[in-house]
Write a protein that holds these residues in place. Structure first.
Motif, PDB file in Angstrom:
ATOM      1  N   UNK A   1       1.010  -0.971   0.019  1.00  0.00           N
ATOM      2  CA  UNK A   1       0.305   0.055  -0.046  1.00  0.00           C
ATOM      3  C   UNK A   1       1.055   1.300   0.069  1.00  0.00           C
ATOM      4  N   UNK A   2       0.782   2.162  -0.922  1.00  0.00           N
ATOM      5  CA  UNK A   2       1.395   3.300  -1.210  1.00  0.00           C
ATOM      6  C   UNK A   2       0.527   4.413  -0.591  1.00  0.00           C
ATOM      7  N   UNK A   3       1.358   5.286   0.412  1.00  0.00           N
ATOM      8  CA  UNK A   3       0.572   6.512   0.992  1.00  0.00           C
ATOM      9  C   UNK A   3       1.493   7.727   0.647  1.00  0.00           C
ATOM     10  N   UNK A   4       0.450   8.771   0.118  1.00  0.00           N
ATOM     11  CA  UNK A   4       1.172   9.902   0.338  1.00  0.00           C
ATOM     12  C   UNK A   4       1.092  10.772   1.480  1.00  0.00           C
ATOM     13  N   UNK A   5       1.852  11.671   2.077  1.00  0.00           N
ATOM     14  CA  UNK A   5       1.901  12.235   3.310  1.00  0.00           C
ATOM     15  C   UNK A   5       2.283  13.509   3.253  1.00  0.00           C
ATOM     16  N   UNK A   6       2.049  14.485   4.337  1.00  0.00           N
ATOM     17  CA  UNK A   6       2.575  15.750   4.326  1.00  0.00           C
ATOM     18  C   UNK A   6       3.347  15.888   5.593  1.00  0.00           C
ATOM     19  N   UNK A   7       4.345  16.395   5.352  1.00  0.00           N
ATOM     20  CA  UNK A   7       5.238  16.711   7.018  1.00  0.00           C
ATOM     21  C   UNK A   7       5.596  18.296   6.800  1.00  0.00           C
ATOM     22  N   UNK A   8       6.435  18.623   7.702  1.00  0.00           N
ATOM     23  CA  UNK A   8       6.659  20.146   7.922  1.00  0.00           C
ATOM     24  C   UNK A   8       7.083  21.008   6.976  1.00  0.00           C
ATOM     25  N   UNK A   9       7.386  22.269   7.282  1.00  0.00           N
ATOM     26  CA  UNK A   9       7.737  23.192   6.393  1.00  0.00           C
ATOM     27  C   UNK A   9       9.420  23.406   6.708  1.00  0.00           C
ATOM     28  N   UNK A  10       9.781  24.726   6.045  1.00  0.00           N
ATOM     29  CA  UNK A  10      11.281  24.856   5.824  1.00  0.00           C
ATOM     30  C   UNK A  10      11.820  24.990   6.996  1.00  0.00           C
ATOM     31  N   UNK A  11      11.112  25.223   8.132  1.00  0.00           N
ATOM     32  CA  UNK A  11      11.776  25.655   9.324  1.00  0.00           C
ATOM     33  C   UNK A  11      12.558  24.733   9.724  1.00  0.00           C
ATOM     34  N   UNK A  12      12.072  23.494   9.775  1.00  0.00           N
ATOM     35  CA  UNK A  12      12.866  22.274  10.328  1.00  0.00           C
ATOM     36  C   UNK A  12      13.251  21.288   9.200  1.00  0.00           C
TER      37      UNK A  12
END
Lengths: 122, 107
Positions: free
Chosen positions: A92-103
């Motif tokens: 199963x392939x998931x697309x996900x979001x994580x943080x921004x440029x700060x980290x």
């Protein structure tokens, strides 16, 4: 609220290329890091690659030679290409979001798509 | 690559009891650790980020602690919907890695 939706073929022949697209709705693809994660049947989670909207990418060394991740900001989409697939790529392939440029993307995965099953078989 | 080892592999408890799940890292991840819950046929859901911060909408019965290499997820007074698989994940070093999971099952 931001939602992610994976799309692509559910069946890929061995030695061919797996291509998946993730469509981001309810928010902009800009200013965040976006990843692909997969989960083989009955197993755990493996991070594959990330892309930042500026074009910065990073790949899991275990898959780097076969993976390409791309982003199309005009369509609010990002995609995954995995070449020379074998049965071991069935997952199963998931697309996900994580943080921004700060980290620099070093954040937890806060938004997940529902996942799409890809079977590598002739 | 940072290896995360979760224990136990399976935890059998009854509703109303307290669950304690552990995650140990092969090297320090500071507080860059997350916990996820996954139910059958569903995508994982973020519970905890930065070792101890509950994600949006996560009930207060979920709490977590730890830093460096040893981390704990605690679920107080288990509800029927809490029985699932739980994964820890480090988000300090590339490649980002997950533990192998702890299955929380109804006794």
């Amino acid at each position: 609220q931001v939602q992610l939706q994976e799309s692509g073929p559910g069946l890929v022949k061995p030695s061919e290329t797996l291509s998946l697209t993730c469509t981001v709705s309810g928010g902009s693809i800009r200013s965040y890091y976006w990843s692909w994660i997969r989960q083989p049947p009955g197993k755990g989670l493996d991070w594959i690659a990330y892309i930042y909207y500026s074009g910065i990418t990073n790949y899991n060394p275990s898959l780097r030679s076969r993976v390409t991740i791309l982003l199309d900001a005009s369509k609010n989409q990002f995609s995954l290409e995995l070449s020379s697939v074998t049965a071991a790529d069935t997952a199963v392939y998931y697309c996900v979001r994580h943080g921004g440029m700060v980290r620099g993307g070093k954040d937890a995965f806060d938004i997940w798509g529902q996942g799409t099953t890809v079977i590598a078989s002739s | 690559e940072i290896v995360l080892t979760q224990s136990p592999a399976t935890l059998s408890l009854s509703p109303g009891e307290r669950a304690t799940l552990s995650c140990r890292a092969s090297q320090s991840v500071s507080n860059y650790l997350a916990w996820y819950q996954q139910k059958p046929g569903q995508a994982p859901r973020l519970l905890i980020y930065d070792a101890s911060n509950r994600a949006t909408g996560i009930p207060a019965r979920f709490s977590a602690s730890g830093s460096g290499t040893d981390f704990t997820l605690t679920i107080n007074s288990l509800e029927p919907e809490d029985f699932a698989v739980y994964y820890c994940q480090q988000h300090i070093n590339w490649p980002l890695t997950f533990g192998q999971g702890t299955r929380l099952e109804i006794k």
